[in-house]
Design an enzyme around this catalytic site. Structure first.
Site, short mmCIF file in Angstrom:
data_model
loop_
_atom_site.label_atom_id
_atom_site.label_comp_id
_atom_site.label_asym_id
_atom_site.label_seq_id
_atom_site.Cartn_x
_atom_site.Cartn_y
_atom_site.Cartn_z
N THR A 315 0.83 -1.20 0.00
CA THR A 315 0.00 0.00 0.00
C THR A 315 0.87 1.25 0.00
O THR A 315 1.99 1.24 0.50
CB THR A 315 -0.95 0.02 1.22
OG1 THR A 315 -1.75 1.20 1.17
CG2 THR A 315 -0.18 -0.01 2.53
N ARG A 316 0.33 2.31 -0.61
CA ARG A 316 0.96 3.63 -0.52
C ARG A 316 -0.04 4.64 0.01
O ARG A 316 0.19 5.84 -0.06
CB ARG A 316 1.50 4.06 -1.88
CG ARG A 316 0.47 4.22 -2.96
CD ARG A 316 1.07 4.72 -4.27
NE ARG A 316 0.25 5.74 -4.90
CZ ARG A 316 -0.78 5.49 -5.69
NH1 ARG A 316 -1.12 4.25 -5.96
NH2 ARG A 316 -1.47 6.48 -6.21
N HIS A 320 -7.90 2.15 5.64
CA HIS A 320 -9.26 2.40 6.12
C HIS A 320 -9.94 1.06 6.41
O HIS A 320 -9.34 0.00 6.26
CB HIS A 320 -10.03 3.22 5.08
CG HIS A 320 -9.37 4.53 4.76
ND1 HIS A 320 -9.20 5.53 5.69
CD2 HIS A 320 -8.81 5.00 3.60
CE1 HIS A 320 -8.58 6.56 5.13
NE2 HIS A 320 -8.32 6.27 3.87
N HIS A 323 -9.82 -1.66 3.75
CA HIS A 323 -8.52 -2.34 3.64
C HIS A 323 -8.37 -3.40 4.73
O HIS A 323 -7.82 -4.48 4.49
CB HIS A 323 -7.38 -1.32 3.76
CG HIS A 323 -7.39 -0.27 2.69
ND1 HIS A 323 -7.64 1.06 2.96
CD2 HIS A 323 -7.20 -0.35 1.35
CE1 HIS A 323 -7.58 1.75 1.83
NE2 HIS A 323 -7.32 0.92 0.84
N ARG A 409 -6.86 -4.10 -7.77
CA ARG A 409 -7.50 -3.60 -8.98
C ARG A 409 -6.73 -2.37 -9.43
O ARG A 409 -6.49 -1.46 -8.65
CB ARG A 409 -8.96 -3.26 -8.67
CG ARG A 409 -9.77 -2.79 -9.87
CD ARG A 409 -11.18 -2.44 -9.43
NE ARG A 409 -12.02 -2.03 -10.56
CZ ARG A 409 -12.06 -0.80 -11.05
NH1 ARG A 409 -11.30 0.15 -10.50
NH2 ARG A 409 -12.83 -0.50 -12.08
N ALA A 412 -0.88 -0.28 -8.77
CA ALA A 412 0.19 0.66 -9.11
C ALA A 412 -0.13 1.47 -10.36
O ALA A 412 0.77 1.84 -11.12
CB ALA A 412 1.53 -0.05 -9.26
N VAL A 555 13.50 37.95 -7.69
CA VAL A 555 14.24 36.69 -7.51
C VAL A 555 15.57 36.75 -8.25
O VAL A 555 16.61 36.32 -7.74
CB VAL A 555 13.40 35.50 -8.01
CG1 VAL A 555 14.24 34.23 -8.05
CG2 VAL A 555 12.20 35.29 -7.09
N ALA A 597 8.67 31.76 -16.78
CA ALA A 597 8.52 30.30 -16.73
C ALA A 597 8.06 29.73 -18.06
O ALA A 597 6.94 29.23 -18.19
CB ALA A 597 7.56 29.90 -15.61
#
Length: 692
Positions: A315-316, A320, A323, A409, A412, A555, A597
């Site tokens: 898990t990352r 809950h 799980h 499911r 990753a 900056v 940017a």
């Protein structure tokens, strides 16, 4: 002219391995003791020592002391340690063959299944130790001194994660960073050159300048970000990869919306190095040290507890109630003990930080039976590679001694691609894992999509509920959970544990109390600085949070005065602004940035850095180049047209127009106060400031 004498021949691989192993284990033993341990004569030992020394594998130094039988100290060189590591698997494979033949002769029955290439059944046994790449403590102290004089590479956070798992056996059977031949095999068909299953490239990416000064066979030191030498590496391969091909084959698409593909193209070095690694010491972790276990430490724990069947849960995210029910069912289905094995290395940008997650895990660990459940932290840098990543996770858990693995499911999965579609199908990972699980040596337990059935007050697998029309099914998605946290709304107890919710609220207060960054981008003269100043005044008038303006010119004067206007220097300037803004955001303040940017990749880098801590609001000041040139009070556009200013955005250097900014404002025929008010309204709609 007399020819130079030939070097003595090195002993055969098995004998060389035993010699190096013995010298590493007992560097100060006498020659007589060493010869006895190896079962050879003193004459043979001296011949082998001479050959190993002249080949650069062993260093012999004098030892002071009265006992003349112990006049010498033996130390493996960097190359000797790498050679010893390389010879371990072939040695074990040959010994297994001898054992199998003897077993068959004595019992009349075969010893068991033929091992996968270079992996004996001892390695596949979840209780037996697996090879590591570390040298002994004594050799490590000597190698540190030797390595201090080597050319060194300062590792990135992802490389440190990879190196740690190489050294401690988590990436067994890899002995170092992949060679070019192994890399090509892994990219194309998930196998190294010798046929070993391995789905994810593990390479040392470096800059072109660093790689250009290396020679084949050169040893380099690998240092952490504090300069500590963790390992040495013998560079056997040095090449420029086809990163687009890698992205297509490994991640399924060359799409920068995938975080690993974005990293591949915009962060990773252009050159890859490959070669065997010799471990000197493991990276130091100051957090949750009691929860960090190497593969062999996990195997020793399973051995002590008598756990022969272990199911791992990857898990990352915080745990809950769904799980918990899922892991209970998985352990019951596999008739196994449970290892909760969360990743605390690099995960997906925007994920909950690992400090918060581990506090959440510890808060609910007592909800599990202590005698059948344990938790350990895995310092893995995830790639979010979906199906391939699932196979990779399985191999890593097999190395940690697990026998079963829960595959989720869309396991990753990184989310949506540039077209707004999922990168991988919901069950692609399970299908690929199932295809290779016998070779991985670990059995898959399917992830069940758990939902809460209100009438029965319990979680059940969604696809097993037969009376769906007669019951109330409740579920809260990750997006909905984040919304409730951001807006301070109730999170029901049927969904999560109160202890977990408390931890999440501590780290993620309502958005109106969080820090955030407003990042203006547009051509020079577009009105960015003027609108940013007006916005700053409006936010300071509201009060509640400190406001800092990081204007481009300010900056340049105070933070980046030594930088020019090349692409490299522009990127560095924006990254510096992003770093300062991320610190302001992390500490609950408001950062307003107003640089040009021009490059989308750099803006994305800044977004990912800031979104670890709070919201990033990109505002495109969409003034046309013609209008900017008409307003040009400083005469910069005129000088750029005349070629007197090089690399000027919009004239001689490109500007990547933002594709999906949070807000785009037009400034032509619109006053500044109106533009700033548009930003205020956007911040209100996002919940970042309270409505007036």
């Amino acid at each position: 002219m007399t020819a130079a004498p030939a070097l003595p021949d090195l002993p055969e691989d098995d004998q060389l391995f035993l010699l190096l192993r013995q010298l590493d284990a007992a560097p100060e033993a006498s020659q007589r003791e060493t010869a006895a341990a190896l079962g050879i004569s003193l004459g043979s030992l001296n011949a082998q020592l001479r050959a190993a020394t002249e080949a650069g594998l062993v260093k012999i130094t004098d030892r002071k002391g009265p006992d003349r039988r112990q006049r010498f100290v033996y130390a493996l060189t960097t190359r000797g340690a790498a050679t010893k590591a390389r010879l371990i698997d072939p040695f074990l494979a040959r010994k297994y063959t001898e054992y199998a033949a003897l077993h068959a002769e004595l019992t009349g029955t075969p010893a068991g299944p033929t091992p996968i290439k270079y992996r004996s059944t001892l390695m596949l046994n979840n209780l037996a130790p697996i090879p590591e790449l570390y040298v002994s403590y004594e050799s490590a102290q000597k190698l540190k001194v030797e390595a201090a004089d080597l050319v060194s590479w300062d590792l990135t956070p992802r490389q440190i994660c990879d190196l740690e798992l190489l050294m401690n056996g988590g990436f067994n059977p890899l002995k170092g960073f992949l060679s070019e031949e192994d890399y090509n095999g892994v990219v194309e068909n998930m196998r190294t050159a010798d046929g070993t299953l391995w789905p994810i490239p593990i390479t040392l990416d470096v800059s072109e300048d660093f790689a250009a000064n290396l020679t084949e066979g050169q040893d380099i030191a690998l240092r952490d970000q504090e300069g500590v030498i963790l390992a040495t590496m013998t560079v056997t391969d040095n090449w420029v990869p086809n990163k687009s091909r890698e992205a297509e084959k490994v991640f399924g698409a060359d799409d920068d919306a995938h975080p690993a593909v974005n990293y591949l193209h915009n962060t990773a070095g252009k050159v890859y190095l490959g070669g065997p690694v010799t471990g000197i010491q493991q990276p130091v972790h100051y957090d949750f040290r009691a929860r960090r276990d190497t593969p062999n430490e996990m195997r020793a724990f399973f051995r002590k507890m008598g756990w022969r069947r272990v199911v791992a849960f990857q898990t990352r995210n915080p745990l809950h109630r769904a799980h918990q029910e899922l892991t209970f069912r998985a352990a019951k289905e596999a008739q196994a003990n449970l290892l909760i094995h969360p990743v605390v290395g690099m995960t997906k940008p925007g994920d909950v930080d690992h400090f918060t997650r581990v506090r959440c895990y510890e808060a609910v660990l007592d909800k599990y039976p202590q005698s059948t459940t344990t938790m350990s932290l895995l310092n893995l840098a995830m790639r979010m590679a979906g199906p391939r990543e699932a196979v990779w996770h399985g191999l890593i858990r097999a190395n940690h001694g697990c026998t079963h693995f829960i595959v989720g499911r869309d396991h990753a999965g990184p989310g949506k691609n540039s077209a707004g579609e999922d990168f991988y199908g919901p069950y692609d990972a399970q299908d690929l894992f199932r295809e290779y699980q016998d070779e991985i040596g670990i059995e898959m337990v399917d992830f069940k999509h758990m939902v809460y059935v209100q009438e029965r007050a319990q979680y059940e697998p969604n696809d097993e509920i037969e009376d769906k029309d007669n019951v109330t099914i409740l579920n809260i998605s990750g997006t909905e959970l984040r919304r409730r946290l951001q807006e301070g709304l109730e999170i029901p107890e049927w969904f999560s544990f109160p202890e977990v919710v408390r931890e999440l609220r501590r780290t993620k207060p309502p958005r109106s109390q969080q820090g955030f960054t407003v990042f203006f981008t547009g051509f020079s003269g577009s009105g960015k600085s003027t609108i940013a100043n007006a916005l700053m005044v409006k936010l300071m008038e509201m009060g509640g949070r400190p406001v800092t303006l990081l204007d481009g010119d300010i900056v340049r004067k105070n933070l980046s005065s030594e930088l020019g206007f090349s692409k490299e220097h522009r990127d560095l300037n924006i990254k510096r602004i992003g770093y300062v803004a991320s610190e302001i955001t992390k500490n609950g303040g408001i950062a307003i940035c107003a640089p040009i940017a021009p490059y989308a990749a750099t803006r994305r880098h800044v977004r990912e850095e800031i979104e670890q801590y709070g919201a990033f609001v990109e505002v495109h000041v969409a003034t046309s180049i013609e209008e900017c040139e008409r307003r040009d009070r400083k005469g910069l556009y005129k000088l750029a047209r005349e070629g007197k200013i090089k690399e000027f955005t919009g004239i001689s250097d490109p500007y990547d127009v933002p594709q999906n900014p949070e807000l785009s404002v037009e400034t032509e025929n619109v006053d500044v106060d109106n533009c700033a008010h548009q930003v205020i309204l956007k911040l209100e709609s996002m919940g970042l400031i309270a409505g007036q």
